[in-house]
Design an enzyme around this catalytic site. Structure first.
Site, mmCIF file in Angstrom:
data_model
loop_
_atom_site.group_PDB
_atom_site.id
_atom_site.type_symbol
_atom_site.label_atom_id
_atom_site.label_comp_id
_atom_site.label_asym_id
_atom_site.label_seq_id
_atom_site.Cartn_x
_atom_site.Cartn_y
_atom_site.Cartn_z
ATOM 1 N N LYS A 67 0.622 4.468 7.007
ATOM 2 C CA LYS A 67 0.096 5.382 5.983
ATOM 3 C C LYS A 67 0.604 6.800 6.242
ATOM 4 C CE LYS A 67 -2.869 2.522 3.874
ATOM 5 N NZ LYS A 67 -2.300 1.336 4.559
ATOM 6 N N SER A 112 0.818 -1.211 0.000
ATOM 7 C CA SER A 112 0.000 0.000 0.000
ATOM 8 C C SER A 112 0.855 1.265 0.000
ATOM 9 C CB SER A 112 -0.934 0.004 1.201
ATOM 10 O OG SER A 112 -0.201 0.192 2.384
#
Lengths: 199, 199
Positions: free
Chosen positions: A157, A119
């Site tokens: 993230k 990701s």
DNA sequence: GATTCAGAGAACAGCAAGAGAACTTCAGCC
DNA sequence: GGCTGAAGTTCTCTTGCTGTTCTCTGAATC
């Protein structure tokens, strides 16, 4: 000073207990753990560990066998394994360690995770990479953080904190940013370093 | 001092055990591994290995046959700066060093470079990253190598060596693979590790 | 035949490790 | 105060493993 195999076993048991229990074990309790019947026998080993500077001298007024707290070598950080969904970082056992050069860490407490998934691949963070995380509860906007979402999922993230909303940006065109209420996201650390081994 | 075949076999067994086991084997354990029935016979070989400086002198208080620890690979490697066009790696002054954890390097001689440019960004290698390079003159196809082109340019690329042609692949959709005659490309090392500091 | 290497096996010493008994100290309680 | 129990301490005794040394035997080699 070198430890005999049995002394090492006693030390290992003490460390396991220290990680699991609030109260330090007494001679009797440790005997049970090690399958011994004689306190006297165990006491010999504990005495050796005290002489080796690994265990605090016992004080009958405050029962229990306490390890001497020792700071780990500067270039070694706890390795908490792969980023796993549903597990807050704090709850993970601190068993393994990994060597980290000083320029990849900060002076604050740090730990190391292994990245799962792609990701963040466009930020040069690939599946299997080791990331060095500074243990913090807050982060600047734009930083890459380890975030615990609704107490369930742990993820790496880039973060943007706005009034009433927190957005977590993946670095992968195939994935969408995730928006949460501020109370749903708990920052568990900030990315400060990264390592990759090619084998 | 030369080892007899049997002494060499004992040494090999010890090395295999050292890699597999946490505890060093005792004479009895090693006898079983080697199919011997007499500790005395094995002891003769071990004595020879001690005399040869390959095995630690035995101490009955701390049972087990331990190999002399090889000096561990130093955790400091030469840092040769940014990959600079026109300079063969060997010619660079070896002034600076940088700390590298053991799992990011190999046992062979290694050095560290800092990456310039984004030609490998899709492989997760970004501008400013530190790469650990094993000093080698050859590489397997598919490896990421430091290559000196026509004695002028040093570059980090994925390599494909075919008869009569060497192709260097960037990891960046904006760039084209580069084709050369074999004699134009000199491999100066193979990528084995990578580090990035976020500041 | 002499030498070297390898193995078997006996005998021995040293010591870690455990069991268990007896002791001291201390805190809690009647 | 006196009793009790828990915790730690010290001691002796025994056991078994570990390493050590030695002799003897057999095979291979020169």
């Amino acid at each position: 000073m070198r430890l005999t195999p049995r002394q090492q076993a006693v030390l290992d048991a003490l460390r396991a207990e220290a990680a699991a229990q609030a109260r330090p074990p007494t001679l009797v309790g440790l005997c049970a753990l090690l399958g011994l019947r004689s306190r006297g026998s165990l006491h010999k080993h504990v005495r050796a560990l005290i002489a080796a500077g690994l265990v605090e001298p016992l004080d009958p007024r405050y029962p229990g066998i306490r390890l001497i707290a020792q700071d780990p070598p500067a270039d070694t950080l706890p390795f908490l394994g792969r980023i796993a969904a549903g597990r807050p970082i704090d709850a993970l056992p601190q068993a393994e360690t990994i060597q980290v050069p000083p320029h990849l860490r900060t002076a604050a407490p740090c730990y190391v995770l292994q990245v799962t998934g792609d990701s963040m691949c466009e930020a040069g963070i690939l599946d299997g990479d080791y990331v060095v995380i500074e243990h913090r509860r807050s982060a600047d906007n734009g930083a890459i953080v380890v975030a615990l979402i609704r107490g369930e999922d742990t993820t790496l993230k880039r973060i943007l904190q706005e009034p009433g909303q927190v957005t977590l940006f993946p670095a992968n065109a195939a994935l969408q940013p995730l928006r949460f209420a501020p109370q749903e996201v708990e920052i568990q650390g900030v990315l400060v370093g990264q390592m990759r081994a090619y084998r």
